[in-house]
Design a protein around this motif. Structure first.
Motif, PDB file in Angstrom:
ATOM      1  N   TYR A   8     -28.042   5.213 -87.073  1.00  0.00           N
ATOM      2  CA  TYR A   8     -27.914   6.502 -86.386  1.00  0.00           C
ATOM      3  C   TYR A   8     -27.890   6.335 -84.872  1.00  0.00           C
ATOM      4  O   TYR A   8     -28.243   5.288 -84.332  1.00  0.00           O
ATOM      5  N   SER A  10     -29.200   8.943 -81.686  1.00  0.00           N
ATOM      6  CA  SER A  10     -29.917  10.197 -81.450  1.00  0.00           C
ATOM      7  C   SER A  10     -30.085  10.416 -79.953  1.00  0.00           C
ATOM      8  O   SER A  10     -30.421   9.486 -79.222  1.00  0.00           O
ATOM      9  N   ASN A  14     -33.518  14.763 -82.823  1.00  0.00           N
ATOM     10  CA  ASN A  14     -33.308  15.486 -84.077  1.00  0.00           C
ATOM     11  C   ASN A  14     -32.675  14.603 -85.149  1.00  0.00           C
ATOM     12  O   ASN A  14     -33.083  14.641 -86.304  1.00  0.00           O
ATOM     13  N   VAL A  15     -31.701  13.792 -84.765  1.00  0.00           N
ATOM     14  CA  VAL A  15     -31.057  12.896 -85.731  1.00  0.00           C
ATOM     15  C   VAL A  15     -32.040  11.807 -86.168  1.00  0.00           C
ATOM     16  O   VAL A  15     -32.076  11.423 -87.334  1.00  0.00           O
ATOM     17  N   GLU A  16     -32.868  11.352 -85.248  1.00  0.00           N
ATOM     18  CA  GLU A  16     -33.885  10.342 -85.585  1.00  0.00           C
ATOM     19  C   GLU A  16     -34.878  10.883 -86.613  1.00  0.00           C
ATOM     20  O   GLU A  16     -35.267  10.173 -87.545  1.00  0.00           O
ATOM     21  N   SER A  56     -25.355  11.126 -86.492  1.00  0.00           N
ATOM     22  CA  SER A  56     -24.950  11.323 -85.104  1.00  0.00           C
ATOM     23  C   SER A  56     -25.010  12.807 -84.777  1.00  0.00           C
ATOM     24  O   SER A  56     -24.722  13.637 -85.636  1.00  0.00           O
ATOM     25  N   PRO A  57     -25.340  13.135 -83.539  1.00  0.00           N
ATOM     26  CA  PRO A  57     -25.198  14.530 -83.120  1.00  0.00           C
ATOM     27  C   PRO A  57     -23.733  14.825 -82.799  1.00  0.00           C
ATOM     28  O   PRO A  57     -22.937  13.905 -82.592  1.00  0.00           O
ATOM     29  N   GLY A  90     -26.417  14.855 -89.246  1.00  0.00           N
ATOM     30  CA  GLY A  90     -26.364  15.050 -87.812  1.00  0.00           C
ATOM     31  C   GLY A  90     -26.818  16.428 -87.394  1.00  0.00           C
ATOM     32  O   GLY A  90     -27.179  17.260 -88.222  1.00  0.00           O
ATOM     33  N   SER A  91     -26.778  16.634 -86.086  1.00  0.00           N
ATOM     34  CA  SER A  91     -27.202  17.912 -85.518  1.00  0.00           C
ATOM     35  C   SER A  91     -26.172  18.389 -84.505  1.00  0.00           C
ATOM     36  O   SER A  91     -25.371  17.609 -83.997  1.00  0.00           O
TER      37      SER A  91
END
Length: 141
Positions: A8, A10, A14-16, A56-57, A90-91
């Protein structure tokens, strides 16, 4: 024992957080789990796993992160993956999360078998964290 690799990128955490909950779900299901930032990941981390999750965001122009994640993903364009079981997470904040659909299309073109996606607006809710854990379990069934 199934092996899951989670890779990932981040920006705000948030992704973490999602990555850690996916890992928890897979570990609870008895899998061996490797979690790495994309900057530390290798092609072998993906090819040597039974399943993989990428996070991933959404960044500029509704795309995944372009400096590290996209170049890493592009490494798989010419590597036979034989429909590697994959999940994407993701975000997003300022858009509608459309980046995830674009990402899924690209991954399918690269022979990843995307079985599940999870996209959250900003920080994940408790329900979305539970979905992340279930994603981890689904990846190692």
């Amino acid at each position: 024992m199934k092996k899951l690799t989670i890779i990932y990128w981040s920006n705000n955490g948030n992704v973490e957080v999602l990555a850690s909950h996916i890992a928890k779900g897979a570990k609870d299901a008895g899998a061996e789990v490797l979690v790495k930032l994309v900057s530390e990941a290798s092609v072998e981390d993906v090819t040597g796993a039974d399943a993989v999750a990428f996070g991933s965001p959404s960044m500029d122009n509704n795309r995944i992160e372009q400096k590290e994640m996209q170049p890493f993903i592009d490494k798989f364009k010419l590597i036979p993956l034989n429909n590697k079981v994959t999940a994407l997470f993701g975000s997003y904040g300022w858009d509608d999360g459309a980046f995830m659909n674009k990402w899924e299309i690209q991954m399918k073109d690269y022979e990843f078998n995307v079985i599940q996606k999870l996209t959250v607006n900003e920080a994940p809710t408790n329900e979305q964290l539970a979905q992340a854990e279930q994603m981890g379990k689904n990846l190692v069934k």
